[in-house]
Write an enzyme that holds these catalytic residues in place. Structure first.
Site, mmCIF file in Angstrom:
data_model
loop_
_atom_site.group_PDB
_atom_site.id
_atom_site.type_symbol
_atom_site.label_atom_id
_atom_site.label_comp_id
_atom_site.label_asym_id
_atom_site.label_seq_id
_atom_site.Cartn_x
_atom_site.Cartn_y
_atom_site.Cartn_z
ATOM 1 N N CYS A 113 -15.007 27.936 45.442
ATOM 2 C CA CYS A 113 -15.830 28.782 46.334
ATOM 3 C C CYS A 113 -17.319 28.493 46.210
ATOM 4 C CB CYS A 113 -15.575 30.251 46.050
ATOM 5 S SG CYS A 113 -13.863 30.677 46.299
ATOM 6 N N HIS A 250 -21.156 35.054 48.244
ATOM 7 C CA HIS A 250 -19.795 34.602 48.544
ATOM 8 C C HIS A 250 -18.962 35.836 48.873
ATOM 9 C CE1 HIS A 250 -15.918 32.892 48.423
ATOM 10 N NE2 HIS A 250 -15.593 33.329 47.219
ATOM 11 N N ASN A 280 -11.770 35.862 52.361
ATOM 12 C CA ASN A 280 -12.398 34.903 51.442
ATOM 13 C C ASN A 280 -12.143 33.488 51.967
ATOM 14 O OD1 ASN A 280 -13.107 33.187 49.388
ATOM 15 N ND2 ASN A 280 -12.030 34.304 47.776
HETATM 16 N N1 ACO Z 1 -0.673 45.257 48.630
HETATM 17 C C1 ACO Z 1 -0.249 46.320 47.928
HETATM 18 N N2 ACO Z 1 -0.237 46.365 46.598
HETATM 19 C C2 ACO Z 1 -0.662 45.278 45.950
HETATM 20 C C3 ACO Z 1 -1.118 44.125 46.599
HETATM 21 C C4 ACO Z 1 -1.108 44.145 48.008
HETATM 22 N N3 ACO Z 1 -1.523 43.101 48.749
HETATM 23 N N4 ACO Z 1 -1.485 43.217 45.689
HETATM 24 C C5 ACO Z 1 -1.282 43.771 44.488
HETATM 25 N N5 ACO Z 1 -0.785 45.017 44.633
HETATM 26 C C6 ACO Z 1 -0.430 45.980 43.601
HETATM 27 C C7 ACO Z 1 -0.157 45.329 42.266
HETATM 28 O O1 ACO Z 1 1.183 44.875 42.199
HETATM 29 C C8 ACO Z 1 -0.431 46.462 41.304
HETATM 30 O O2 ACO Z 1 0.677 47.302 41.290
HETATM 31 P P1 ACO Z 1 1.145 48.024 39.910
HETATM 32 O O3 ACO Z 1 -0.005 48.887 39.511
HETATM 33 O O4 ACO Z 1 2.362 48.757 40.314
HETATM 34 O O5 ACO Z 1 1.398 46.902 38.950
HETATM 35 C C9 ACO Z 1 -1.581 47.223 41.975
HETATM 36 O O6 ACO Z 1 -1.549 46.821 43.349
HETATM 37 C C10 ACO Z 1 -2.945 46.944 41.379
HETATM 38 O O7 ACO Z 1 -3.089 45.526 41.230
HETATM 39 P P2 ACO Z 1 -4.390 44.885 40.629
HETATM 40 O O8 ACO Z 1 -4.214 43.410 40.580
HETATM 41 O O9 ACO Z 1 -4.747 45.598 39.365
HETATM 42 O O10 ACO Z 1 -5.440 45.283 41.755
HETATM 43 P P3 ACO Z 1 -7.006 45.107 41.744
HETATM 44 O O11 ACO Z 1 -7.665 46.400 41.953
HETATM 45 O O12 ACO Z 1 -7.488 44.265 40.591
HETATM 46 O O13 ACO Z 1 -7.247 44.257 43.066
HETATM 47 C C11 ACO Z 1 -7.726 41.999 43.693
HETATM 48 C C12 ACO Z 1 -6.673 42.972 43.152
HETATM 49 C C13 ACO Z 1 -8.113 42.454 45.072
HETATM 50 C C14 ACO Z 1 -7.108 40.613 43.753
HETATM 51 C C15 ACO Z 1 -8.968 42.017 42.777
HETATM 52 O O14 ACO Z 1 -8.585 41.908 41.425
HETATM 53 C C16 ACO Z 1 -9.931 40.923 43.111
HETATM 54 O O15 ACO Z 1 -10.475 40.854 44.186
HETATM 55 N N6 ACO Z 1 -10.214 40.038 42.154
HETATM 56 C C17 ACO Z 1 -11.110 38.944 42.384
HETATM 57 C C18 ACO Z 1 -10.375 37.861 43.056
HETATM 58 C C19 ACO Z 1 -11.294 36.840 43.636
HETATM 59 O O16 ACO Z 1 -12.428 37.104 43.920
HETATM 60 N N7 ACO Z 1 -10.742 35.664 43.820
HETATM 61 C C20 ACO Z 1 -11.419 34.637 44.456
HETATM 62 C C21 ACO Z 1 -12.458 34.023 43.579
HETATM 63 S S1 ACO Z 1 -13.207 32.750 44.322
HETATM 64 C C22 ACO Z 1 -12.208 31.361 44.504
HETATM 65 O O17 ACO Z 1 -12.472 30.356 43.916
HETATM 66 C C23 ACO Z 1 -11.005 31.412 45.406
#
Ligand code: ACO
Length: 323
Positions: A113, A250, A280
């Site tokens: 990214c 980003h 993203n």
């Molecule tokens: N829909 C519904 N529920 C979901 C989904 C979805 N799409 N995805 C995950 N869940 C559930 C999980 O299974 C979990 O359930 P559980 O509590 O029963 O186990 C719950 O939601 C919470 O999951 P978390 O992973 O803890 O959710 P979080 O609040 O951390 O959000 C997210 C997840 C959005 C991915 C966040 O962690 C994030 O944005 N992280 C940064 C990711 C990022 O920026 N990546 C790109 C970087 S740049 C690059 O190089 C690509």
């Protein structure tokens, strides 16, 4: 002193739009979950025949029109991408050929990214050392082609697109300073397990390959690192947070953007947000957000902008510039 200055911007998004409601039909998720956790409402998804180089060419043409330069003027092409059309020839040469540009150096930079920030930083050095007089710099991605559409933890996050800028030398301030970083110790928090050469055979899972991400941990390091690199850019130039007109981050996740803006003491009104419409788009997100702000008239000549990104590797970077 010679600066490099952005003289034109452009973006291109694939036609097909996938909304959160569309995703609800594919995986067990909800519009509410996606919006509250990520800020994403819709994203553009490349068609089967769309290549990253096609998106690059369309964005480049718009940036060149805005800058009023022609293909004969371009003497450098640098593209940040993680999803090039081919392993080789490098995507910048494919774009060069499609645009009818001949002879100038053309290469791509792979920094997930942060790819556009790395590319812009590189082109800035070519301009300020007098090696280039008119650089085409692009961030582009068809990252949805790497997405596993049955994995709800990642498929809701990503989108495709391309953003381009034209960079030229100027006596007045343009790019003020660039700050890049990387730390490979975090490779396992966000990666795609298949690549060229030896890794291909070792992974042995080409068919099932998908983006692997420990979202929570990525989130924490991203917020800390983005805050750090933003502060580094401001302190290096003796510029206070209040002097910034626009933050162009980003667009990975609205909550990461909010946390970074808060650390900088910047209200969201001074942040260009596209994550709701684009998702993203990896290396394409910063130049597309810049183009959105320029074309809708919010970003004006002479204003102070901070561009920043964070991605797999991890890699990160910030560019402070006067538009
Ligand atoms: N829909 C519904 N529920 C979901 C989904 C979805 N799409 N995805 C995950 N869940 C559930 C999980 O299974 C979990 O359930 P559980 O509590 O029963 O186990 C719950 O939601 C919470 O999951 P978390 O992973 O803890 O959710 P979080 O609040 O951390 O959000 C997210 C997840 C959005 C991915 C966040 O962690 C994030 O944005 N992280 C940064 C990711 C990022 O920026 N990546 C790109 C970087 S740049 C690059 O190089 C690509």
């Amino acid at each position: 002193m010679t600066y490099s200055r952005i003289v034109g911007t452009g973006r291109h998004l694939p036609e097909r739009i996938m909304t959160n409601a569309d995703l609800e039909k594919i995986v067990e998720t909800s519009d509410e979950w996606i919006r509250t956790r990520t800020g994403v409402e819709r994203r553009h998804v490349a068609g089967e025949d769309d290549t990253t180089s096609d998106l690059c060419v369309a964005a480049a043409k718009k940036a060149m029109a805005a800058a009023q330069v022609s293909v004969e003027d371009i003497d450098l092409i640098v593209i940040g991408t993680t999803t090039p059309d081919l392993i080789f020839p490098n995507i910048a040469t494919l774009v060069q050929e499609k645009m009818g540009i001949h002879g100038c150096p053309a290469f791509s930079i792979e920094a997930a990214c942060t790819g556009f920030i790395y590319a812009l930083t590189t082109a800035d050095k070519f301009i300020t050392t007098g090696t280039s007089k008119c650089a085409l710099v692009i961030g582009a991605e068809v990252i949805t082609k790497l997405v596993d559409w049955s994995d709800r933890t990642t498929c809701v996050l990503f989108g495709d697109g391309a953003g381009a800028v034209i960079l030229q030398p100027a006596e007045e301030q343009g790019i003020i300073s660039c700050h890049l970083g990387a730390d490979g110790q975090y490779r396992d928090l966000l990666y795609y397990p298949v690549g060229a050469g030896s890794q291909l055979e070792k992974a042995g899972i080409v068919e099932e390959a998908k983006i692997l991400m420990k979202g929570n941990e990525v989130f924490k390091v991203a917020v800390k690192t983005l805050g750090g690199v933003a502060t580094e850019a401001l302190e290096a130039n003796g510029i206070s947070k209040d002097e910034l007109d626009w933050l162009i981050p980003h667009q990975a996740n609205l909550r990461i953007i909010q946390a970074t803006a808060k650390r900088l003491g910047m209200p969201l009104e001074k942040v260009i947000l596209t994550v709701q419409d684009h998702g993203n788009t990896s290396a394409a997100s910063v130049p597309m957000a810049l183009d959105v702000g320029v074309r809708d008239g919010r970003i004006k000549r002479g204003q102070l902008l901070l561009l920043e990104a964070f991605g797999g590797g991890f890699t990160w970077g910030a560019v402070l510039l006067r538009y």
